[in-house]
Structure formats: structure tokens, C-alpha cells
Design a protein around this motif. Sequence first.
Motif, mmCIF file in Angstrom:
data_model
loop_
_atom_site.group_PDB
_atom_site.id
_atom_site.type_symbol
_atom_site.label_atom_id
_atom_site.label_comp_id
_atom_site.label_asym_id
_atom_site.label_seq_id
_atom_site.Cartn_x
_atom_site.Cartn_y
_atom_site.Cartn_z
ATOM 1 N N SER A 5 44.759 30.787 82.659
ATOM 2 C CA SER A 5 44.909 31.136 81.240
ATOM 3 C C SER A 5 43.898 30.389 80.373
ATOM 4 N N ILE A 6 43.499 29.196 80.770
ATOM 5 C CA ILE A 6 42.515 28.435 79.983
ATOM 6 C C ILE A 6 41.146 29.096 80.043
ATOM 7 N N SER A 7 40.700 29.473 81.244
ATOM 8 C CA SER A 7 39.376 30.096 81.352
ATOM 9 C C SER A 7 39.342 31.462 80.669
ATOM 10 N N PHE A 8 40.416 32.226 80.830
ATOM 11 C CA PHE A 8 40.473 33.514 80.149
ATOM 12 C C PHE A 8 40.521 33.339 78.637
ATOM 13 N N SER A 9 41.316 32.409 78.164
ATOM 14 C CA SER A 9 41.415 32.178 76.715
ATOM 15 C C SER A 9 40.068 31.778 76.132
ATOM 16 N N ALA A 10 39.327 30.944 76.854
ATOM 17 C CA ALA A 10 37.996 30.532 76.387
ATOM 18 C C ALA A 10 37.047 31.723 76.316
ATOM 19 N N ALA A 11 37.074 32.566 77.334
ATOM 20 C CA ALA A 11 36.204 33.746 77.346
ATOM 21 C C ALA A 11 36.597 34.732 76.247
ATOM 22 N N ILE A 12 37.887 34.911 76.055
ATOM 23 C CA ILE A 12 38.371 35.815 75.002
ATOM 24 C C ILE A 12 37.978 35.261 73.635
ATOM 25 N N SER A 19 32.516 38.879 67.566
ATOM 26 C CA SER A 19 32.946 40.206 67.107
ATOM 27 C C SER A 19 32.953 41.245 68.225
ATOM 28 N N GLU A 20 33.137 40.792 69.434
ATOM 29 C CA GLU A 20 33.221 41.684 70.588
ATOM 30 C C GLU A 20 34.684 41.950 70.925
ATOM 31 N N TRP A 21 35.391 42.588 69.989
ATOM 32 C CA TRP A 21 36.812 42.815 70.147
ATOM 33 C C TRP A 21 37.148 43.608 71.400
ATOM 34 N N ASP A 22 36.284 44.569 71.763
ATOM 35 C CA ASP A 22 36.551 45.388 72.937
ATOM 36 C C ASP A 22 36.496 44.562 74.217
ATOM 37 N N ASN A 23 35.533 43.631 74.301
ATOM 38 C CA ASN A 23 35.468 42.732 75.459
ATOM 39 C C ASN A 23 36.682 41.812 75.498
ATOM 40 N N ALA A 24 37.098 41.327 74.325
ATOM 41 C CA ALA A 24 38.269 40.452 74.260
ATOM 42 C C ALA A 24 39.503 41.176 74.788
ATOM 43 N N LEU A 25 39.676 42.435 74.398
ATOM 44 C CA LEU A 25 40.833 43.200 74.857
ATOM 45 C C LEU A 25 40.753 43.501 76.354
ATOM 46 N N GLN A 26 39.541 43.759 76.840
ATOM 47 C CA GLN A 26 39.374 43.993 78.281
ATOM 48 C C GLN A 26 39.736 42.741 79.072
ATOM 49 N N MET A 27 39.310 41.588 78.582
ATOM 50 C CA MET A 27 39.631 40.340 79.275
ATOM 51 C C MET A 27 41.124 40.034 79.205
ATOM 52 N N LEU A 28 41.748 40.359 78.083
ATOM 53 C CA LEU A 28 43.194 40.171 77.973
ATOM 54 C C LEU A 28 43.905 41.019 79.022
ATOM 55 N N GLY A 29 43.463 42.247 79.197
ATOM 56 C CA GLY A 29 44.021 43.109 80.236
ATOM 57 C C GLY A 29 43.726 42.595 81.635
ATOM 58 N N ALA A 30 42.543 42.021 81.814
ATOM 59 C CA ALA A 30 42.157 41.486 83.124
ATOM 60 C C ALA A 30 43.023 40.303 83.542
ATOM 61 N N ILE A 41 47.502 31.760 72.966
ATOM 62 C CA ILE A 41 46.113 31.502 72.569
ATOM 63 C C ILE A 41 45.231 32.708 72.886
ATOM 64 N N ALA A 42 45.382 33.274 74.077
ATOM 65 C CA ALA A 42 44.563 34.423 74.469
ATOM 66 C C ALA A 42 44.863 35.638 73.593
ATOM 67 N N VAL A 43 46.131 35.879 73.332
ATOM 68 C CA VAL A 43 46.505 37.034 72.512
ATOM 69 C C VAL A 43 46.033 36.832 71.068
ATOM 70 N N ASN A 44 46.214 35.624 70.530
ATOM 71 C CA ASN A 44 45.749 35.357 69.164
ATOM 72 C C ASN A 44 44.244 35.517 69.050
ATOM 73 N N ALA A 45 43.509 35.066 70.062
ATOM 74 C CA ALA A 45 42.051 35.233 70.048
ATOM 75 C C ALA A 45 41.679 36.709 70.065
ATOM 76 N N SER A 46 42.424 37.499 70.832
ATOM 77 C CA SER A 46 42.177 38.945 70.870
ATOM 78 C C SER A 46 42.460 39.589 69.517
ATOM 79 N N ILE A 47 43.549 39.179 68.881
ATOM 80 C CA ILE A 47 43.884 39.705 67.556
ATOM 81 C C ILE A 47 42.800 39.311 66.550
ATOM 82 N N SER A 48 42.312 38.085 66.633
ATOM 83 C CA SER A 48 41.226 37.643 65.746
ATOM 84 C C SER A 48 39.965 38.461 65.976
ATOM 85 N N GLY A 49 39.687 38.784 67.228
ATOM 86 C CA GLY A 49 38.540 39.645 67.529
ATOM 87 C C GLY A 49 38.709 41.019 66.921
#
Length: 134
Positions: A5-12, A19-30, A41-49
Motif C-alpha cells: 500500500s505504501i508503494s502504490f500510494s506513493a505512485a498514485i 494531474s494524471e488522474w487516469d493513471n492514478a485510478l488505474q493504479m488504484l485498481g491495480a 491515503i491511496a484513495v484520497n490521492a486518487s480523488i485529489s487527482g
Amino acid sequence: VECNSISFSAAISASASGSEWDNALQMLGAMSWNNVDSCTIAVNASISGCDKGCRWDKALQLTRALVGGRIESNTITFSATISACGKAVFWESALQILISMPQRSIEADSITHNAGIICFERIGKWEEAMQLAQ
């Protein structure tokens, strides 16, 4: 490098900051595809994206999924969603989110109020903006 979750959250977060919201959502799904539990943290980062990418619909969808799910939502979750709705002048949803926060025992902070004020300011609802400012 171990996928967790830490590595994914950092990437997201990095994608969201760019401003790569689509990549953030793809990583959240991954995360689920890789058997890694999503975290706030990962979901909030995706929402921010989504907010930065003016994708209020995706931000709202993620927030609604969180409310009934196993991941805890917090002030950041709701502030980012209010901001995204405000940018799209979708003030009704922003107001519903703001009103629902106390019911969920989530306290609005200055960032939350500022997002709401900006939302109301954009549509000329000055009285509502002033109420939030107080």
C-alpha cells in the motif's frame, strides 16, 4: 520492490500531483489485482487527482464507494471531493457532502470550508459562501 500500500500510494500521489488522474485510478485498481489492500491515503490521492483533472464525477464515485466500504474516509476525502464538485459548478453535490460530514463524525476544516466557499462563489451564491466563512 515489493508492491504494498505504501508503494502504490506513493505512485498514485505522484500521478495525482501531475494531474494524471487516469493513471492514478488505474493504479488504484491495480492494488486489488495485486492483492494489495487499498488504503485511505491511496484513495484520497486518487480523488485529489480527479480534482486536479476536473473529473468531479470520478471523485464523487470514489467518495460514495468509500462511504459504504471498508476504507475509512476522512476530512481530506471530503475536501477533495467538494473541491472537484466546485470546479465543475456541481454545487448541489458539494453541499450534500458538506452537510453529511457531521453525520459521519468527520470534522470540516479550513480547507473544506474554503473549497465550499469557492464552489458557492463560482455560482454567485454569496450568502451561502458567507455562512461557510463564519
